[in-house]
Write a protein that holds these residues in place. Sequence first.
Motif, PDB file in Angstrom:
ATOM      1  N   MET A  50       7.666  23.825  -1.670  1.00  0.00           N
ATOM      2  CA  MET A  50       8.882  23.051  -1.367  1.00  0.00           C
ATOM      3  C   MET A  50       8.538  21.633  -0.920  1.00  0.00           C
ATOM      4  SD  MET A  50      11.006  26.065   0.573  1.00  0.00           S
ATOM      5  CE  MET A  50      12.263  24.970   1.183  1.00  0.00           C
ATOM      6  N   GLY A  51       7.261  21.287  -0.957  1.00  0.00           N
ATOM      7  CA  GLY A  51       6.866  19.933  -0.620  1.00  0.00           C
ATOM      8  C   GLY A  51       6.586  19.712   0.856  1.00  0.00           C
ATOM      9  N   GLN A  52       6.537  20.787   1.645  1.00  0.00           N
ATOM     10  CA  GLN A  52       6.258  20.658   3.071  1.00  0.00           C
ATOM     11  C   GLN A  52       4.788  20.973   3.329  1.00  0.00           C
ATOM     12  OE1 GLN A  52       9.033  22.769   5.553  1.00  0.00           O
ATOM     13  NE2 GLN A  52      10.715  22.391   4.154  1.00  0.00           N
ATOM     14  N   SER A  53       4.258  20.398   4.382  1.00  0.00           N
ATOM     15  CA  SER A  53       2.859  20.645   4.770  1.00  0.00           C
ATOM     16  C   SER A  53       2.827  21.104   6.219  1.00  0.00           C
ATOM     17  CB  SER A  53       2.038  19.369   4.606  1.00  0.00           C
ATOM     18  OG  SER A  53       2.090  18.915   3.289  1.00  0.00           O
ATOM     19  N   ALA A  94      15.451  19.953   8.955  1.00  0.00           N
ATOM     20  CA  ALA A  94      14.216  19.609   8.245  1.00  0.00           C
ATOM     21  C   ALA A  94      14.293  20.052   6.786  1.00  0.00           C
ATOM     22  CB  ALA A  94      13.010  20.237   8.935  1.00  0.00           C
ATOM     23  N   VAL A  95      14.830  21.228   6.551  1.00  0.00           N
ATOM     24  CA  VAL A  95      14.971  21.722   5.181  1.00  0.00           C
ATOM     25  C   VAL A  95      15.945  20.831   4.415  1.00  0.00           C
ATOM     26  CG1 VAL A  95      15.735  23.660   3.741  1.00  0.00           C
ATOM     27  CG2 VAL A  95      14.412  24.092   5.833  1.00  0.00           C
ATOM     28  N   PHE A  96      17.072  20.515   5.051  1.00  0.00           N
ATOM     29  CA  PHE A  96      18.073  19.666   4.408  1.00  0.00           C
ATOM     30  C   PHE A  96      17.465  18.316   4.036  1.00  0.00           C
ATOM     31  CE2 PHE A  96      21.492  16.538   4.406  1.00  0.00           C
ATOM     32  CZ  PHE A  96      22.426  17.150   3.584  1.00  0.00           C
ATOM     33  N   GLU A  97      16.713  17.745   4.953  1.00  0.00           N
ATOM     34  CA  GLU A  97      16.106  16.433   4.695  1.00  0.00           C
ATOM     35  C   GLU A  97      15.083  16.501   3.567  1.00  0.00           C
ATOM     36  OE1 GLU A  97      14.792  15.259   8.580  1.00  0.00           O
ATOM     37  OE2 GLU A  97      16.820  14.640   9.173  1.00  0.00           O
ATOM     38  N   GLU A  98      14.383  17.620   3.433  1.00  0.00           N
ATOM     39  CA  GLU A  98      13.455  17.790   2.310  1.00  0.00           C
ATOM     40  C   GLU A  98      14.207  17.805   0.987  1.00  0.00           C
ATOM     41  OE1 GLU A  98      10.089  18.081   1.820  1.00  0.00           O
ATOM     42  OE2 GLU A  98       9.870  17.475   3.902  1.00  0.00           O
ATOM     43  N   LEU A  99      15.365  18.450   0.979  1.00  0.00           N
ATOM     44  CA  LEU A  99      16.155  18.549  -0.250  1.00  0.00           C
ATOM     45  C   LEU A  99      16.857  17.235  -0.577  1.00  0.00           C
ATOM     46  CD1 LEU A  99      17.724  22.082   0.306  1.00  0.00           C
ATOM     47  CD2 LEU A  99      15.764  21.492  -1.121  1.00  0.00           C
ATOM     48  N   ASP A 100      17.256  16.500   0.453  1.00  0.00           N
ATOM     49  CA  ASP A 100      17.954  15.216   0.292  1.00  0.00           C
ATOM     50  C   ASP A 100      16.919  14.114   0.044  1.00  0.00           C
ATOM     51  OD1 ASP A 100      19.686  13.054   0.385  1.00  0.00           O
ATOM     52  OD2 ASP A 100      19.874  13.097   2.572  1.00  0.00           O
ATOM     53  N   VAL A 101      16.390  14.089  -1.172  1.00  0.00           N
ATOM     54  CA  VAL A 101      15.265  13.221  -1.516  1.00  0.00           C
ATOM     55  C   VAL A 101      15.563  11.748  -1.256  1.00  0.00           C
ATOM     56  CG1 VAL A 101      13.745  12.475  -3.397  1.00  0.00           C
ATOM     57  CG2 VAL A 101      14.419  14.875  -3.214  1.00  0.00           C
ATOM     58  N   ALA A 115      14.608  20.587  -6.399  1.00  0.00           N
ATOM     59  CA  ALA A 115      14.076  21.502  -5.381  1.00  0.00           C
ATOM     60  C   ALA A 115      13.708  22.840  -6.007  1.00  0.00           C
ATOM     61  CB  ALA A 115      15.098  21.694  -4.263  1.00  0.00           C
ATOM     62  N   PHE A 116      14.583  23.362  -6.858  1.00  0.00           N
ATOM     63  CA  PHE A 116      14.286  24.643  -7.502  1.00  0.00           C
ATOM     64  C   PHE A 116      13.117  24.518  -8.470  1.00  0.00           C
ATOM     65  CE2 PHE A 116      18.157  26.146  -5.639  1.00  0.00           C
ATOM     66  CZ  PHE A 116      17.967  27.513  -5.545  1.00  0.00           C
ATOM     67  N   SER A 122      13.933  27.122 -12.926  1.00  0.00           N
ATOM     68  CA  SER A 122      14.831  26.146 -13.533  1.00  0.00           C
ATOM     69  C   SER A 122      16.246  26.706 -13.446  1.00  0.00           C
ATOM     70  CB  SER A 122      14.440  25.867 -14.975  1.00  0.00           C
ATOM     71  OG  SER A 122      14.496  27.048 -15.735  1.00  0.00           O
ATOM     72  N   LEU A 123      17.163  25.834 -13.070  1.00  0.00           N
ATOM     73  CA  LEU A 123      18.567  26.217 -12.962  1.00  0.00           C
ATOM     74  C   LEU A 123      19.328  25.645 -14.151  1.00  0.00           C
ATOM     75  CD1 LEU A 123      19.415  25.486  -9.199  1.00  0.00           C
ATOM     76  CD2 LEU A 123      18.917  27.679 -10.256  1.00  0.00           C
ATOM     77  N   SER A 124      20.172  26.459 -14.732  1.00  0.00           N
ATOM     78  CA  SER A 124      21.037  25.963 -15.798  1.00  0.00           C
ATOM     79  C   SER A 124      22.193  25.188 -15.157  1.00  0.00           C
ATOM     80  CB  SER A 124      21.599  27.145 -16.599  1.00  0.00           C
ATOM     81  OG  SER A 124      22.500  27.892 -15.797  1.00  0.00           O
ATOM     82  N   ASP A 125      22.897  24.432 -15.978  1.00  0.00           N
ATOM     83  CA  ASP A 125      24.077  23.728 -15.471  1.00  0.00           C
ATOM     84  C   ASP A 125      25.076  24.733 -14.893  1.00  0.00           C
ATOM     85  OD1 ASP A 125      23.039  21.275 -16.161  1.00  0.00           O
ATOM     86  OD2 ASP A 125      24.117  21.165 -18.078  1.00  0.00           O
TER      87      ASP A 125
END
Length: 156
Positions: A50-53, A94-101, A115-116, A122-125
Amino acid sequence: MGACCSSKKKNQGEVGEIREDDLKGIFREFDLNGDGFIQREELRAVMQKMGQSPTEDELDAMFEAADKDHDGNIDFQEFLVIAKANPLSLSLKAVFEELDVDGDGYITRSELRTAFQRMGHSLSDQDIKAIYRHVDQNNDGKINFSEFCEMMTRRK
């Protein structure tokens, strides 16, 4: 964070309610080896996806908050407690801020898709529309922090 913890009660089955089945799906995403438990290294791996360290201390704090029986595993019931109670050590902000690029205070459809993808999905429309139907309560096409908290702290 106080605003997200004072969410209004919803009637069971109302649109937008996060179901236990949804939480089971999330749990399975963390349970990388499929043994029915989340181990410390699985928690680290998913957070990194998820891009966190997380530091060792942060992992310790998260695991200690979740692993109530101190068996070295987070089972589904322990996971439910985390998902519903939102302990400070697992800050939704913190999670919200990670998603809110872009940092504009909203999770857009594009940010949700990204994020997914980072988590290997992969998410479809259609998938994205379904998520927004349940989460975007004011129908503005974005998920704000309040809506995010509402989704993450709903009780069955």
